[in-house]
Design an enzyme around this catalytic site. Structure first.
Site, short mmCIF file in Angstrom:
data_model
loop_
_atom_site.label_atom_id
_atom_site.label_comp_id
_atom_site.label_asym_id
_atom_site.label_seq_id
_atom_site.Cartn_x
_atom_site.Cartn_y
_atom_site.Cartn_z
N CYS A 1 0.84 -1.20 0.00
CA CYS A 1 0.00 0.00 0.00
C CYS A 1 0.87 1.26 0.00
O CYS A 1 1.73 1.43 0.87
CB CYS A 1 -0.92 0.02 1.22
SG CYS A 1 -1.97 1.49 1.27
N ASN B 1 1.04 -8.01 -11.02
CA ASN B 1 -0.08 -7.09 -10.78
C ASN B 1 0.33 -5.68 -11.21
O ASN B 1 1.50 -5.33 -11.14
CB ASN B 1 -0.44 -7.12 -9.28
CG ASN B 1 -1.38 -6.01 -8.87
OD1 ASN B 1 -0.99 -5.08 -8.15
ND2 ASN B 1 -2.61 -6.07 -9.32
N GLY B 2 -0.65 -4.92 -11.65
CA GLY B 2 -0.41 -3.52 -11.96
C GLY B 2 -0.61 -3.16 -13.41
O GLY B 2 0.01 -3.75 -14.29
N ARG C 1 -8.02 -2.38 -10.22
CA ARG C 1 -8.88 -1.39 -10.86
C ARG C 1 -9.37 -1.87 -12.23
O ARG C 1 -10.48 -1.52 -12.65
CB ARG C 1 -8.13 -0.07 -11.02
CG ARG C 1 -7.82 0.63 -9.70
CD ARG C 1 -6.95 1.85 -9.93
NE ARG C 1 -5.66 1.48 -10.53
CZ ARG C 1 -4.88 2.33 -11.20
NH1 ARG C 1 -5.24 3.59 -11.36
NH2 ARG C 1 -3.74 1.92 -11.71
#
Length: 318
Positions: A91, A192-193, A217
């Site tokens: 995070c 991820n990303g 997202r």
């Protein structure tokens, strides 16, 4: 994804298909053992076999730097029936990092090791402990050391968000750097990303060498994304997931009605209208119709007004 991908969206998005496992929003652990009631507020699925309505497993995710307390709370979650425990070291939020959680811990691999080892020792051996990290804090110079520390502590799988904390969520994602992480450890690595479409997924797999992806997202903006990716890669989970197939705005109609039904019965009234706007805000990245819908209802506050708008404006049947 705190405040967005909560149990309501986990319920709705897993109904679309293609998702193997969900991880909850992070549960912030400070210096106390959380009550079962508090834990259930974030992961109510624990009352239903730790699965969404569609049957997809949900793993609670813990965030914090107090190793004994993280371990104590992980043990409680295990007692509540959690199928696994995930740990958040990715995070980038300033308030989280200021309090010693999330990506700030990537500056000290030894702390990562201590936390993972404590959690691993606190839960039964059949319950996996996994971890999510970024490539680093200010830079990626410690990426491999961090991954090795997570593995040494007992992490059974490592998810890598392919950016540093300093890079935040700004494109691009450095999927090729995840390949270096994958080569440094023996446990499975998940990329991820910045995965917004099938082409992004294929590029992420090719550059990272990973065969599993975590979506954030991207799947909120495009609910059929997971199924489309699996179909394009030749591992479609059901006959409806054809290569290249996507859901139209009309296809989403029943899903949005289901979303409102869950949100309006499970969330506090003051949260309900905002949650619809929040989802529409991301949907408009992929659906032009979502922009129109967002503009049309952005001033609505009362749940009764939102309910009337959804019934009037969103097609309910295919």
């Amino acid at each position: 994804m705190e405040g967005l991908l909560d149990f309501v969206l986990r319920d709705i998005l897993t109904r679309v298909g293609g998702v193997e496992k969900c991880v909850s929003e992070f549960i912030r652990i400070t210096h106390s053992l959380m009550s079962e009631k508090a834990l259930l507020r974030t992961v109510p699925e624990l009352e239903f076999g730790a699965r969404t309505y569609a049957g997809v497993p949900v793993w609670p995710q813990l965030l914090g730097s107090d190793a004994p307390c993280m371990a104590e709370n992980a043990a409680r979650l295990a007692e509540m029936g959690s199928p696994g425990i995930d740990l958040n070291f990715g995070c980038p939020a300033k308030v989280v990092n200021r309090h010693g959680g999330g990506a700030t811990l990537l500056q000290d691999p030894e702390i990562l090791y201590t936390i993972v080892a404590a959690v691993r020792a606190a839960v039964p051996s059949h319950i996996p402990v996994t971890a999510k990290m970024r490539l680093g804090y200010n830079d990626d110079s410690l990426a491999l050391d961090c991954a090795r520390a997570l593995e040494a502590g007992g992490a059974a799988e490592i998810v890598v968000h392919a950016r540093t904390k300093a890079q935040g969520y700004r494109p691009p994602a450095y999927w090729d750097r995840v390949a270096d992480v994958r080569g440094a450890v023996q446990v499975p690595v998940v990329v991820n990303g910045e995965i917004w479409n099938v082409q992004d997924a294929q590029a992420a797999v090719a550059q990272s060498g990973c065969h599993t992806l975590m979506l954030g997202r991207g799947i909120v903006a495009r609910p059929a994304l997971a199924r489309s990716i699996l179909a394009a890669m030749g591992t479609a989970p059901d006959s409806m997931a054809q290569p290249g197939e996507d859901w139209t705005w009309q296809d989403l109609g029943p899903l949005m009605h289901a979303f409102w039904q869950v949100a309006s019965t499970r969330l506090e009234q003051k949260q309900q209208a905002g949650r619809v706007k929040q989802w529409l805000n991301l949907l408009r990245r992929h659906y032009p119709e979502a922009q129109v819908a967002f503009d049309d209802m952005r001033t609505l506050v009362k749940p009764s007004d939102v309910d009337a708008w959804i019934r009037r404006s969103i097609p309910q049947t295919l």
